[in-house]
Design a protein around this motif. Structure first.
Motif, PDB file in Angstrom:
ATOM      1  N   LEU A 189       0.841  -1.203   0.000  1.00  0.00           N
ATOM      2  CA  LEU A 189       0.000   0.000   0.000  1.00  0.00           C
ATOM      3  C   LEU A 189       0.872   1.248   0.000  1.00  0.00           C
ATOM      4  O   LEU A 189       1.706   1.425   0.880  1.00  0.00           O
ATOM      5  N   THR A 244       1.214   5.619  -0.178  1.00  0.00           N
ATOM      6  CA  THR A 244       0.617   6.680   0.638  1.00  0.00           C
ATOM      7  C   THR A 244      -0.832   6.942   0.253  1.00  0.00           C
ATOM      8  O   THR A 244      -1.701   7.057   1.097  1.00  0.00           O
ATOM      9  N   LYS A 248      -3.036   4.934  -1.222  1.00  0.00           N
ATOM     10  CA  LYS A 248      -3.952   3.842  -0.851  1.00  0.00           C
ATOM     11  C   LYS A 248      -4.194   3.823   0.651  1.00  0.00           C
ATOM     12  O   LYS A 248      -5.307   3.559   1.107  1.00  0.00           O
ATOM     13  N   ARG A 249      -3.131   4.107   1.406  1.00  0.00           N
ATOM     14  CA  ARG A 249      -3.300   4.148   2.864  1.00  0.00           C
ATOM     15  C   ARG A 249      -4.225   5.283   3.267  1.00  0.00           C
ATOM     16  O   ARG A 249      -5.103   5.123   4.115  1.00  0.00           O
ATOM     17  N   LEU A 269      -7.706   4.967   5.329  1.00  0.00           N
ATOM     18  CA  LEU A 269      -7.965   5.704   6.569  1.00  0.00           C
ATOM     19  C   LEU A 269      -9.201   6.594   6.394  1.00  0.00           C
ATOM     20  O   LEU A 269      -9.989   6.774   7.310  1.00  0.00           O
ATOM     21  N   LEU A 319      -1.776  -0.234  12.301  1.00  0.00           N
ATOM     22  CA  LEU A 319      -1.205   0.852  11.505  1.00  0.00           C
ATOM     23  C   LEU A 319       0.203   0.486  11.050  1.00  0.00           C
ATOM     24  O   LEU A 319       0.598   0.759   9.926  1.00  0.00           O
ATOM     25  N   LEU A 338      -0.205  -1.574   8.085  1.00  0.00           N
ATOM     26  CA  LEU A 338      -0.640  -0.776   6.939  1.00  0.00           C
ATOM     27  C   LEU A 338       0.526  -0.015   6.322  1.00  0.00           C
ATOM     28  O   LEU A 338       0.543   0.257   5.135  1.00  0.00           O
ATOM     29  N   LEU A 339       1.486   0.361   7.171  1.00  0.00           N
ATOM     30  CA  LEU A 339       2.554   1.225   6.672  1.00  0.00           C
ATOM     31  C   LEU A 339       3.677   0.430   6.025  1.00  0.00           C
ATOM     32  O   LEU A 339       4.673   0.990   5.617  1.00  0.00           O
TER      33      LEU A 339
END
Length: 555
Positions: A143, A145, A147-148, A152, A550, A553-554
């Motif tokens: 993912l 930036t 897509k994240r 969110l 998170l 996700l990152l």
């Protein structure tokens, strides 16, 4: 003592459980759960509880059947999760079949505590490599930036603002090629055109699973298929208590008392065997619980040599032998029910089979070759790999290889697994036709091709039974407020609605938990029990969970 929360039931009197007859329409997990809680929490005498089921067996969509000779059939499997507080509460009230001193919950806990049974997928995604199938590295989600930020954003949006939006209206096209999406959509069976509101609920509800989405380590399994491990023990317990099961009994309609409140006065039914009709007189203090709609109505089985039937028409849905869509439609129809506006909008869910179908298949093997080759290829023993998804498969095919034996009657030299394809109308990569038009053996051929396994000895020593399910993700379709009725419709004095098509704030459909929570809510509200359903487990309220998610996700 009457509780203060009576007011919203039009001030009905507290029911005397000794006088209550409860009629539960539909024999799925919702009705079975309601019966357990009516007996244990509400103290309704078991012989005053009646389950009316249109088929020959209980269990609804939680089924498992067949034998080694003609092949086993599983339309699907349920992933249980520690966050299913209502389900685990129910299963802790029911004795195990094999050890009457233990509960079903203890049995499941003990099974999952055995180190060899732990889910830890080493091959969650398999891609087509230059030299054959390759296990995809899923330690990273892929993912960026943008897509994240989109993820969110949808998490923070309100359901009201999302409204009828589809998931693919909230993300760019590239999002649907990420490893995150491949793992998420096959784990939960989401399609890009499904409801953004429901996707958002899942993000909140299962955020604790993000760090393990690549290994599925958060998944609890039952010792056998869910019919044998969950439905059978509950049915056995209820029968022993004296609950009355009326099989082959299809409920066609309800009559209401002629007043402003919603009070059922009659249940009209017919035998699915000989068509004989009958009716039940319902007193004001009796209870009627109805499971609305069905995700497995009109399921069609193929064979090893023939495909399943094509998708049904809208008329077929209303004529289905189980009567689930027909009954809901009659309740929501203003010409026959003056209270129709409290019953939601069933046609939103049963008229869109092109958006709600997929195809599953069950393979019965009489040769151990496939299992040993798969174990070598994936690094997972049977029962530890959870879901294996073939990311480059046109059908987007996944398989689940459970711990063996998966059925109580399964011989030791036979193995069983199941799988499904999210895009059954697409042409296969190996078999040049749509999955929906394939026989069982053609589906197995396609699978063997994706794994680069030889067709012999597996193909000639196996039976594969395909199953087309036209409404299997109908509960994920885009919807607006009011399309799903409340568990206790506004103004209802003795009627509750259950299943995958009612509205429960914050919880997620397509889970056993949803059905059980409806049942517990219905019993608590209409019988004023002290036991009320546990709050929905919300992973994001736990800071540690949020930080872990998170971090994932990152990547």
């Amino acid at each position: 003592m009457p509780h203060a929360h009576h007011a919203h039931h039009d001030g009905h009197e507290v029911r005397n459980p000794e006088q209550v007859n409860a009629y539960l329409v539909g024999g799925g997990i919702a009705s079975l759960a309601a019966a357990v809680h009516l007996i244990q929490d509400a103290k309704v005498p078991a012989n005053q509880i009646h389950i009316l089921e249109s088929g020959p067996l209980p269990g609804g969509s939680m089924d498992g059947a067949g034998n080694a000779d003609t092949g086993y059939i599983l339309r699907g499997g349920r992933m249980l999760n520690f966050s299913y507080l209502c389900t685990y509460d129910l299963l802790s009230k029911v004795p195990s079949l094999s050890h009457p001193k233990k509960t079903v919950k203890q049995e499941i806990d003990e099974f999952n505590a055995v180190p060899g049974n732990k889910t830890n997928a080493h091959a969650r995604l398999i891609a087509k490599g230059e030299k054959g199938p390759e296990i995809v590295d899923v330690s990273q989600m892929g993912l960026n930036t943008r897509k994240r930020a989109d993820l969110l954003h949808i998490t923070a949006e309100t359901e009201k603002l999302l409204g009828r939006k589809r998931i693919d209206e909230c993300f760019t096209k590239e999002f649907f090629d990420t490893k995150f999406w491949y793992m998420w959509d096959t784990m939960f069976a989401f399609q890009p055109w499904h409801s953004a509101v429901e996707f958002r609920r899942y993000l909140h509800r299962f955020i604790q699973e993000f760090p393990r989405i690549n290994s599925l380590a958060g998944v609890d399994r039952t010792p056998y298929n869910q019919y044998d491990s969950i439905i059978l023990p509950i049915e056995t317990y209820l029968k022993a208590q004296g609950v009355e099961f009326h099989y082959d009994t299809k409920v066609n309609s309800l009559s209401f008392r002629p007043e402003t409140a919603i009070t059922v006065s009659e249940i009209h039914f017919a035998s699915t065997k000989d068509g004989k009709t009958g009716l039940v007189h319902v007193e004001a203090h009796d209870l009627v619980f109805i499971t609305l709609g069905s995700m497995t109505a009109c399921s069609s089985l193929g064979t090893n040599t023939t495909p399943p039937k094509p998708l049904p028409t809208v008329e077929d849905a209303l004529k289905a032998p189980d009567g689930a869509w027909e009954l809901w439609s009659s309740l929501a129809n203003p010409t026959v029910n003056p209270h129709s506006s409290s019953f939601g909008n069933p046609s939103n869910f049963y008229t869109r089979t092109r958006e709600s179908n997929w195809l599953s298949f069950t393979v019965t093997l009489k040769n151990p070759e496939f299992f040993s080759a798969l174990e070598t290829a994936t690094g997972n023993k049977a029962g530890t790999g959870a879901l294996v998804t073939f990311k480059d498969s046109n059908w987007l095919m996944s398989i689940v290889v459970p711990h063996q034996p998966h059925f109580l009657n399964q011989p030791p030299n036979v193995q069983v697994f199941w799988g499904y394809g999210l895009f059954p109308n697409k042409i296969g990569n190996i078999v040049q036709k749509p999955m929906s038009e394939c026989s069982g053996s053609e589906i197995l051929q396609e699978l063997l091709g994706h794994l680069n396994f030889p067709s012999s000895p597996t193909l000639e020593n196996s039976i594969t039974i395909p199953c087309m399910m036209p409404y299997i993700t109908a509960q994920f379709l885009t919807r607006e407020k009011g399309d799903r009725p409340d568990v206790i419709p506004k103004g209802s004095t003795n009627l509750a609605l259950m299943g995958q098509f009612v509205e429960l704030p914050r919880d997620t459909v397509f889970t056993v938990e949803y059905s059980v929570r409806c049942a517990q809510t219905a019993v608590h509200e209409l019988m004023d029990t002290e036991e009320k359903p546990r709050d929905v487990y919300m992973g994001e309220h736990n800071v540690k969970v949020l930080v872990e998610a998170l971090r994932m996700l990152l990547t």
